[in-house]
Design a protein around this motif. Structure first.
Motif, PDB file in Angstrom:
ATOM      1  N   ILE A 128     -25.563  96.288   9.811  1.00  0.00           N
ATOM      2  CA  ILE A 128     -26.185  95.373  10.765  1.00  0.00           C
ATOM      3  C   ILE A 128     -25.364  95.343  12.051  1.00  0.00           C
ATOM      4  O   ILE A 128     -24.143  95.491  12.005  1.00  0.00           O
ATOM      5  N   GLY A 129     -26.066  95.139  13.169  1.00  0.00           N
ATOM      6  CA  GLY A 129     -25.396  95.066  14.467  1.00  0.00           C
ATOM      7  C   GLY A 129     -26.048  95.929  15.520  1.00  0.00           C
ATOM      8  O   GLY A 129     -25.775  95.776  16.717  1.00  0.00           O
ATOM      9  N   THR A 130     -26.923  96.839  15.090  1.00  0.00           N
ATOM     10  CA  THR A 130     -27.560  97.751  16.054  1.00  0.00           C
ATOM     11  C   THR A 130     -28.311  96.986  17.143  1.00  0.00           C
ATOM     12  O   THR A 130     -28.175  97.277  18.340  1.00  0.00           O
ATOM     13  N   ASN A 131     -29.098  95.982  16.746  1.00  0.00           N
ATOM     14  CA  ASN A 131     -29.883  95.235  17.731  1.00  0.00           C
ATOM     15  C   ASN A 131     -29.008  94.334  18.605  1.00  0.00           C
ATOM     16  O   ASN A 131     -29.428  93.942  19.701  1.00  0.00           O
ATOM     17  N   ASP A 132     -27.806  94.019  18.139  1.00  0.00           N
ATOM     18  CA  ASP A 132     -26.868  93.246  18.954  1.00  0.00           C
ATOM     19  C   ASP A 132     -26.285  94.089  20.076  1.00  0.00           C
ATOM     20  O   ASP A 132     -25.825  93.536  21.085  1.00  0.00           O
ATOM     21  N   MET A 133     -26.291  95.402  19.908  1.00  0.00           N
ATOM     22  CA  MET A 133     -25.639  96.276  20.884  1.00  0.00           C
ATOM     23  C   MET A 133     -26.350  96.270  22.236  1.00  0.00           C
ATOM     24  O   MET A 133     -25.732  96.505  23.263  1.00  0.00           O
ATOM     25  N   TYR A 134     -27.665  96.050  22.242  1.00  0.00           N
ATOM     26  CA  TYR A 134     -28.379  95.977  23.517  1.00  0.00           C
ATOM     27  C   TYR A 134     -28.980  94.589  23.722  1.00  0.00           C
ATOM     28  O   TYR A 134     -29.988  94.412  24.397  1.00  0.00           O
ATOM     29  N   GLY A 135     -28.308  93.582  23.110  1.00  0.00           N
ATOM     30  CA  GLY A 135     -28.675  92.188  23.331  1.00  0.00           C
ATOM     31  C   GLY A 135     -27.845  91.586  24.454  1.00  0.00           C
ATOM     32  O   GLY A 135     -27.191  92.288  25.232  1.00  0.00           O
ATOM     33  N   SER A 136     -27.823  90.256  24.490  1.00  0.00           N
ATOM     34  CA  SER A 136     -27.156  89.560  25.592  1.00  0.00           C
ATOM     35  C   SER A 136     -25.651  89.424  25.405  1.00  0.00           C
ATOM     36  O   SER A 136     -24.935  89.168  26.372  1.00  0.00           O
ATOM     37  N   THR A 165     -19.771 100.627   9.217  1.00  0.00           N
ATOM     38  CA  THR A 165     -19.799 100.771  10.665  1.00  0.00           C
ATOM     39  C   THR A 165     -21.201 101.265  11.011  1.00  0.00           C
ATOM     40  O   THR A 165     -21.810 102.012  10.233  1.00  0.00           O
ATOM     41  N   ILE A 166     -21.746 100.821  12.136  1.00  0.00           N
ATOM     42  CA  ILE A 166     -23.126 101.188  12.433  1.00  0.00           C
ATOM     43  C   ILE A 166     -23.204 102.597  13.002  1.00  0.00           C
ATOM     44  O   ILE A 166     -22.248 103.102  13.599  1.00  0.00           O
ATOM     45  N   ILE A 167     -24.338 103.230  12.785  1.00  0.00           N
ATOM     46  CA  ILE A 167     -24.531 104.609  13.254  1.00  0.00           C
ATOM     47  C   ILE A 167     -24.715 104.627  14.773  1.00  0.00           C
ATOM     48  O   ILE A 167     -24.931 103.580  15.384  1.00  0.00           O
ATOM     49  N   PRO A 168     -24.609 105.786  15.387  1.00  0.00           N
ATOM     50  CA  PRO A 168     -24.664 105.853  16.851  1.00  0.00           C
ATOM     51  C   PRO A 168     -25.996 105.374  17.436  1.00  0.00           C
ATOM     52  O   PRO A 168     -27.032 105.346  16.768  1.00  0.00           O
ATOM     53  N   ILE A 169     -25.933 104.995  18.712  1.00  0.00           N
ATOM     54  CA  ILE A 169     -27.112 104.757  19.538  1.00  0.00           C
ATOM     55  C   ILE A 169     -26.958 105.678  20.750  1.00  0.00           C
ATOM     56  O   ILE A 169     -25.926 105.639  21.434  1.00  0.00           O
ATOM     57  N   ARG A 170     -27.960 106.488  21.015  1.00  0.00           N
ATOM     58  CA  ARG A 170     -27.825 107.510  22.059  1.00  0.00           C
ATOM     59  C   ARG A 170     -27.461 106.908  23.410  1.00  0.00           C
ATOM     60  O   ARG A 170     -26.618 107.439  24.130  1.00  0.00           O
ATOM     61  N   THR A 175     -20.650 101.193  23.511  1.00  0.00           N
ATOM     62  CA  THR A 175     -20.756  99.836  22.961  1.00  0.00           C
ATOM     63  C   THR A 175     -20.661  99.869  21.446  1.00  0.00           C
ATOM     64  O   THR A 175     -19.998  99.027  20.828  1.00  0.00           O
ATOM     65  N   VAL A 176     -21.315 100.838  20.826  1.00  0.00           N
ATOM     66  CA  VAL A 176     -21.253 100.981  19.371  1.00  0.00           C
ATOM     67  C   VAL A 176     -19.824 101.277  18.930  1.00  0.00           C
ATOM     68  O   VAL A 176     -19.317 100.693  17.956  1.00  0.00           O
ATOM     69  N   ARG A 177     -19.168 102.177  19.629  1.00  0.00           N
ATOM     70  CA  ARG A 177     -17.784 102.523  19.257  1.00  0.00           C
ATOM     71  C   ARG A 177     -16.866 101.304  19.359  1.00  0.00           C
ATOM     72  O   ARG A 177     -15.995 101.096  18.498  1.00  0.00           O
ATOM     73  N   ASN A 178     -17.032 100.519  20.397  1.00  0.00           N
ATOM     74  CA  ASN A 178     -16.210  99.312  20.548  1.00  0.00           C
ATOM     75  C   ASN A 178     -16.462  98.332  19.404  1.00  0.00           C
ATOM     76  O   ASN A 178     -15.527  97.720  18.870  1.00  0.00           O
ATOM     77  N   PHE A 179     -17.727  98.155  19.046  1.00  0.00           N
ATOM     78  CA  PHE A 179     -18.079  97.267  17.930  1.00  0.00           C
ATOM     79  C   PHE A 179     -17.442  97.751  16.636  1.00  0.00           C
ATOM     80  O   PHE A 179     -16.793  96.980  15.915  1.00  0.00           O
ATOM     81  N   ILE A 208     -26.138 112.282  16.626  1.00  0.00           N
ATOM     82  CA  ILE A 208     -27.221 111.852  17.520  1.00  0.00           C
ATOM     83  C   ILE A 208     -28.423 112.786  17.416  1.00  0.00           C
ATOM     84  O   ILE A 208     -29.564 112.356  17.607  1.00  0.00           O
ATOM     85  N   SER A 209     -28.183 114.035  17.054  1.00  0.00           N
ATOM     86  CA  SER A 209     -29.299 114.976  16.894  1.00  0.00           C
ATOM     87  C   SER A 209     -30.237 114.580  15.763  1.00  0.00           C
ATOM     88  O   SER A 209     -31.372 115.067  15.691  1.00  0.00           O
ATOM     89  N   ASP A 210     -29.767 113.702  14.851  1.00  0.00           N
ATOM     90  CA  ASP A 210     -30.606 113.210  13.746  1.00  0.00           C
ATOM     91  C   ASP A 210     -31.273 111.880  14.081  1.00  0.00           C
ATOM     92  O   ASP A 210     -31.812 111.207  13.190  1.00  0.00           O
ATOM     93  N   LEU A 211     -31.227 111.477  15.375  1.00  0.00           N
ATOM     94  CA  LEU A 211     -31.840 110.225  15.810  1.00  0.00           C
ATOM     95  C   LEU A 211     -32.962 110.549  16.800  1.00  0.00           C
ATOM     96  O   LEU A 211     -32.736 110.591  18.015  1.00  0.00           O
TER      97      LEU A 211
END
Length: 344
Positions: A128-136, A165-170, A175-179, A208-211
């Motif tokens: 969990i946390g993917t949707n937080d990465m592009y939140g406020s 740890t959450i998977i990458p976001i292209r 932000t994902v790495r910092n989290f 990322i090629s698998d996303l």
């Protein structure tokens, strides 16, 4: 006088016969009933809750849950995925989960206590946390995750909680790495404090090629996630029960003793549950891709990976155990796959 006297002498006979029949029946049935209850108790599946957002839900293909379930069944693990939702292909044997598309850490936090009370999972898989990465407030996500894990462990202190740890976001990789970098020490501190919390390094498993959309994995990506989850589960005894080994003469249980960057130390215990002594044993298991055994004691390693006893620990008396240990090096999360044991 003679009538009542005869009735008095006749009445006890049917009662005695009935009592004797009941006793005979109980003596005959009780062991079978006891055996049946024992078998049923032993067969109870381990409840595993896949918990998170759409990456846990996995769309119409069932996400990582599809391949993870296949791996668990192939290894003889009796596991039941639990949760209030059910998704995936109709042919998927076990479709339950708590993966809520679009949800943030806070939304999971607001509902998790009720889910834990309802389904009482033995093991929890949290991504969990993917949707937080592009939140406020992505910077506050590690703190929110830490609070969520505390809530889970307080509500279910005996559950094994695997936190990925959450998977990458292209479009949000930094932000994902910092989290991920922030949550790992927080989680390890909880484990060091005695909580049943296990860090699963999922980020490097999915390129990322698998996303296809930059966020959600394709089937290949989900399969890679399943492998990482499986290896993590297999490294924690009890988290997915013991492997069923029909006709097996011994069992093998592994644990991670210590880890460091690029390697880990593990120990495997060979147990003899039979009434006869073992005269030699062979244990087979897998290591994460890229890992290899560099040093081993208490056994001789070959292949990928087969370990046989050495002279001093080949004989294992009934109810006794033997152990061996090893050092492994490689990239990715430390893990030992489900171990099987056989004796000549």
């Amino acid at each position: 006088m003679s009538g009542p006297s005869r009735e008095g002498s006749v009445m006890p006979n049917p009662l005695k016969a009935l009592c004797a029949a009941l006793i005979t029946t109980l003596l005959a049935v009780s062991p079978a009933v006891a055996d049946q209850s024992t078998v049923e108790a032993a067969a109870d599946p381990v409840r595993v809750m896949p918990l998170g957002d759409s990456i846990t839900q996995g769309g119409s293909i069932g996400g990582y849950r599809l391949d993870l379930g296949t791996k668990l069944r192939a290894a003889g693990r009796n596991v039941d995925f639990v949760g209030s939702l059910a998704d995936g292909p109709g042919s998927m044997p076990d479709r339950n989960h708590e993966g809520h598309p679009g949800w943030t850490i806070a939304q999971i936090d607001a509902n998790v206590v009720n889910w834990l009370r309802t389904y009482t999972p033995r093991t929890i898989l949290l991504h969990i946390g993917t949707n937080d990465m592009y939140g406020s407030d992505p910077a506050g996500a590690p703190r929110r995750l830490s609070a969520l894990v505390d809530k889970i462990t307080n509500q279910a202190p005996s559950a094994e909680v695997f936190v990925a740890t959450i998977i990458p976001i292209r479009f949000a990789d930094a932000t994902v790495r910092n989290f991920n970098a922030a949550i790992v020490p927080l989680l390890r501190a909880k484990a060091a404090a005695g909580k049943r919390v296990h860090v699963v390094d999922m980020y490097p498993a999915v390129p990322i090629s698998d996303l296809p959309d930059g966020i959600h994995p394709n089937a290949a990506g989900y399969s890679k996630m399943a492998t990482v989850w499986y290896n993590a589960l297999a490294s924690v005894p009890g988290s997915i029960g013991d492997p069923q080994q029909p006709g097996g003469t011994c069992t093998a249980t592994s644990k991670i003793v210590s880890t460091w960057s690029g390697g880990f130390q593990a120990e495997v215990t060979v147990a003899n549950p039979t009434a006869s002594a073992l005269n030699g044993w062979t244990v087979r298991f897998t290591l994460p891709g890229g890992h290899a055994i560099g040093q081993i004691w208490g056994g001789t390693a070959s292949g990928s990976v087969t370990v046989t006893n050495v002279a001093y620990n080949g004989t294992v008396d009934p109810g006794a155990t033997a152990t061996f240990g090893f050092l492994a090096s490689g990239s990715g999360a430390p893990a030992v796959g489900a171990a099987t044991c056989a004796s000549p």
